[in-house]
Scaffold this active site. Structure first.
Site: not given
Length: 667
Positions: A322-323
Site C-alpha cells: 500500500d501507499e
C-alpha cells in the site's frame, strides 16, 4: 409462529420446546452476540448446580479439552459455585454430566473449515453437537452468553440453537510495528476474538517504525530496525499455537516495497536511494522504498520469507503493497532506465513487476499472496487475494475480475468512528452488483487496528467493544441490522470481555486517576462521556504526534461511542416527537449536571496542569447546557455563539451533544 425480538429471530415450537412467553425470551436471549442463525425457544430452565460437569465424546482435536476447561472456569468464576471438575479430560468417569460435547472430527484451523454447531438445552441436560471442535468452541461461547439468573440462582434457558457463520474470514488486524504490542496484549485480544467468534488474526509486523520479528538470516533487520522490541521465533510459535487452540488462524504481514524504512536501517543497500536511513518516529507516508531493480532485494526477501514461512502455518502471506508513492523511484536514474528498458509505463507497472517476483518466492513456499488493493493490476495472476481498504469498488472489481477478496474499508477501528458506522457496513449487501460466482470470491472482512495512536494501555479500548459489532456483521445474517439493539447487547458483551483480561474498561478509570493526580475523577468522567476523539486522521493534522508522545490525555480517555451523549441524543429525539414530561425531566437532569460540572473541572485543573487544555471545552459544555435549560423553560435567547463555540474541537476531542441541544433551542 415467529417473533422478532430486536434483531433476533426466535422460533416458538411445541413439545420439549414448548410455548414460552415473549418476556422470558427477551430476557434470556438478550445477551447473544453475534446473533445465531436460528434459535428455537423452549419452555423451562436448566438449573446449574454445584455438581455441574462437562464431558467430551467423538473424535475431536485435543484443543477441545482446553477450551472446555476454560469454559468451566469462566462459568465457575461467574457463578461462584465451586464446581468440582478441575479440568475436562478424555475418558473421564463422571457420576453425572451437565454438558455433553459431541464432536464428529478434528477441525483444521484453515479457511473454509466447518464451524457450525447445534446447542440443545433441556431441563435436565445440555448437549452441544458439532462437526468439528472449532464449531464446538463457538457453541461454548454461546452457552456462556446464555447464562441467566433468577431468584433461584443460575440457569440456561431451554432452547435449541443451530448456528454457523455467514462468512469464513472474520478477522482482526493488529499493527505491532508502529507501537509494539507485547505478548500479553496479543494473547488477551485473541481471547476476545474467540469470545465473539472471530477466526483470523492478521499480524502487521513491519513498518517504517519497526521490524518486529527476529530474523536469523539477516539479523540487522531486527537488531537495528526494532529498538530492541521484536518477537523471537519461539514467541511467534507460541502465539500461533495459542491462537490455534482457540480456532484462530494467524498470518503475517511484511509490508513491501513501501513502508520499508525499518528494512533499510540495517540494509540501506536495498533502498531505491542511498542511505543512511533511520527508524521513523512520526506518522504518515514516507518515501523510503525497496529497489525493484536490485537483485539483492529479491535475494534478501527470498531468505527472509523462507525463514518466516514455517513460523506461520497458514497458507496466506500478506505483502502489504500500500501507499507506494514512488518518489524515490522517480528520482533514481537507474530505476527510470530499468523501467524504460522493460517497457514499464508507470510506477504501477513497476510495482506489479515487483509483486510478480515476490509471488514466485511465495509460491515456492506454498504461500498464497494477499495484499492491499494497490496490488490489483492487470499484470497480476488470479491466484492472489485483494485486501480492500480504500473503498468497496476495489473489492467489487477484484471479484468481477476473478480475484478472491476481503473487505476492511468501513472497519478501520483506528479512525474512531462509532460502532454503528462499522455495524452497517456489509461485505455483501443484497443489492451489490455481483453474480453468485463473483459473490463467492468475497470471503469476509477484517477490522484493522492501526497503532499510530494506541499504546498497550489504550489498544484494548480502541478494539473493544466495537469490534464485537464487526464480528456480528461477519457472522450473523444480513438482516441483523438493528443499531439500538446492537448497542444494548454491546454493553453486555463489553463487561463479559473483561473476564478475559482485556483492559478496555478498567484502564479508562486508571488513566483518569493519573490525569487528576488521584483526585475525584467524576467531573472528568462527566466530560469524557460526552466527547469523542477527532476522527479520520484529524487528530494528528498538525503532525505533532510521534512514537513516544503521551497517549494519556483526554482524547485517549474518550471513546468512539460517547455513551452519555448517545443516550441524551435519543432522549431529545423522543421528547421532540412526543413531548413526554418524563423525557423532559431526564433531559433537564443531564443538562443540570453538565452546567454544574465546569466549576468542578476548574478545581481539578488547578492541581492538574495536564487538564487545563480541557477547560475551554468544559466551559463550552456548561454554556451549551445552560442554553438547553433556557430552551426547556421557554426563555428567548440568542445562542448562536454558544453553539458555534461548542462545535469547535478542543484538546483533540469534540462534544457530541451540540446537535441535540440545538434541536431543543430551535423546537
Amino acid at each position: 409462529m415467529k417473533k422478532i425480538l430486536g434483531a433476533l429471530v426466535i422460533v416458538m415450537t411445541a413439545g420439549q420446546f414448548g410455548m414460552s412467553s415473549v418476556l422470558d425470551s427477551e430476557e434470556a436471549f438478550s445477551q447473544l452476540m453475534p446473533i445465531p442463525q436460528e434459535v428455537k425457544v423452549g419452555d423451562g430452565r436448566y438449573r446449574i448446580e454445584k455438581n455441574f460437569t462437562v464431558a467430551v465424546s467423538g473424535n475431536p482435536d485435543e484443543r477441545i479439552y482446553g477450551a472446555a476447561s476454560r469454559f468451566l472456569r469462566r462459568l465457575d468464576n461467574r457463578t461462584g459455585l465451586f464446581l468440582p471438575q478441575d479440568y475436562v479430560e478424555p475418558d473421564e468417569e463422571l457420576e453425572s454430566v451437565g454438558l455433553e460435547i459431541v464432536v464428529a472430527r478434528a477441525g483444521e484451523v484453515t479457511l473454509g473449515e466447518d464451524e457450525s454447531y447445534v446447542l440443545e438445552i433441556g431441563t435436565t441436560s445440555v448437549l452441544l453437537k458439532s462437526e468439528t471442535d472449532l464449531g464446538a468452541m463457538h457453541g461454548l461461547e454461546t452457552l456462556l452468553q446464555l447464562l441467566s439468573t433468577d431468584e433461584d440462582g443460575y440457569y440456561f434457558p431451554v432452547s435449541k440453537i443451530a448456528d454457523s457463520p455467514r462468512f469464513p474470514w472474520r478477522g482482526l488486524m493488529i499493527d505491532a510495528a508502529r507501537h509494539f504490542m507485547p505478548m500479553d496484549v496479543i494473547k488477551r485480544n485473541l481471547d476476545g476474538m474467540a469470545a465473539v467468534k472471530m477466526n483470523v488474526m492478521h499480524w502487521h509486523l513491519t513498518e517504517d517504525q519497526g521490524f518486529r520479528v527476529e530474523c536469523k538470516s539477516y539479523p540487522l533487520l531486527h537488531e537495528l530496525g526494532s529498538d530492541g522490541m521484536y518477537y523471537t521465533h519461539e514467541q511467534i510459535k507460541e502465539i500461533v499455537q495459542y491462537a490455534a487452540d482457540r480456532g484462530i488462524r494467524v498470518y503475517p504481514e511484511f509490508d513491501v516495497p513501501g513502508h520499508a524504512t525499518a528494512w533499510l536501517v540495517g540494509h540501506p543497500e536495498l533502498g531505491s536511494k542511498p542511505g543512511p536511513y533511520e527508524i521513523e518516529r512520526g506518522w504518515g507516508i514516507f518515501q523510503p522504498t525497496l529497489d525493484p531493480t536490485n537483485e539483492k532485494v529479491y535475494t534478501v526477501l527470498d531468505a527472509v520469507f523462507s525463514e518466516m514461512a514455517p513460523l506461520f502455518p497458514d497458507p496466506y502471506f500478506h505483502i502489504g503493497g500500500d501507499e507506494v508513492e514512488g518518489h524515490h523511484w522517480e528520482e533514481a536514474e537507474h530505476i527510470q532506465a530499468f523501467m524504460k528498458e522493460n517497457d514499464l509505463k508507470d510506477k504501477y507497472a513497476l510495482q506489479a513487476y515487483f509483486n510478480q517476483r515476490i509471488l514466485k518466492i511465495l509460491t515456492k513456499l506454498d504461500k498464497k499472496m494477499i495484499g492491499w488493493d494497490e496490488i490489483l493490476h492487470p499484470a497480476m495472476p488470479k491466484n492472489i487475494m485483494i485486501h480492500s481498504w480504500r473503498g468497496r469498488d476495489s473489492m467489487v472489481s477484484a471479484a468481477k475480475d476473478g480475484y478472491a477478496s476481503i473487505l476492511s474499508n468501513g472497519y478501520y477501528i483506528d479512525l474512531m468512528q462509532p460502532a454503528s458506522d462499522h455495524y452497517l457496513v456489509d461485505p455483501l449487501p443484497s443489492d451489490i452488483e455481483l453474480n453468485y460466482e463473483e459473490r463467492e470470491r468475497v470471503y469476509g472482512g477484517e477490522a484493522t487496528m492501526w497503532s499510530e495512536h494506541v499504546t498497550t494501555e489504550t489498544v484494548d479500548g480502541r478494539i473493544w467493544p466495537r469490534t464485537a459489532a464487526i464480528a456480528e456483521r461477519l457472522w450473523s445474517a444480513e438482516e441483523v441490522r438493528d443499531v439500538d439493539d446492537m448497542y444494548r447487547r454491546l454493553d453486555v458483551i463489553a463487561v463479559q470481555l473483561e473476564e478475559l483480561g482485556l483492559t478496555h474498561i478498567k484502564n479508562r478509570g486508571m488513566m483518569m486517576r493519573r490525569l487528576t493526580r488521584g483526585a475525584d475523577i467524576r467531573p472528568l468522567h462527566v466530560l469524557a462521556d460526552v466527547v469523542e476523539p477527532l476522527k479520520i486522521y484529524q487528530r494528528n493534522a498538525d503532525l505533532i504526534y510521534r512514537s513516544h508522545s503521551p497517549y494519556t490525555l483526554l482524547p485517549d480517555v474518550a471513546g468512539a461511542d460517547a455513551k452519555d451523549a448517545r443516550r441524551f441524543n435519543k432522549m431529545v429525539d423522543a421528547y421532540l416527537k412526543t413531548g413526554h414530561k418524563a423525557d423532559e425531566g431526564a433531559i433537564r437532569s443531564m443538562l443540570e449536571m453538565w452546567a454544574a460540572n465546569h466549576a468542578k473541572m476548574e478545581v481539578l485543573a488547578a492541581d492538574s496542569p495536564a487538564l487545563r487544555e480541557t477547560l475551554p471545552l468544559s466551559e463550552a459544555l456548561r454554556d451549551l447546557a445552560l442554553s438547553g435549560l433556557n430552551a426547556l423553560d421557554g426563555k428567548s435567547q440568542n445562542s448562536n455563539s454558544v453553539i458555534e463555540r461548542a462545535k469547535a474541537p478542543v484538546a483533540r476531542v469534540e462534544l457530541q451533544v451540540v446537535d441535540a441541544v440545538e434541536k431543543l433551542i430551535n423546537k
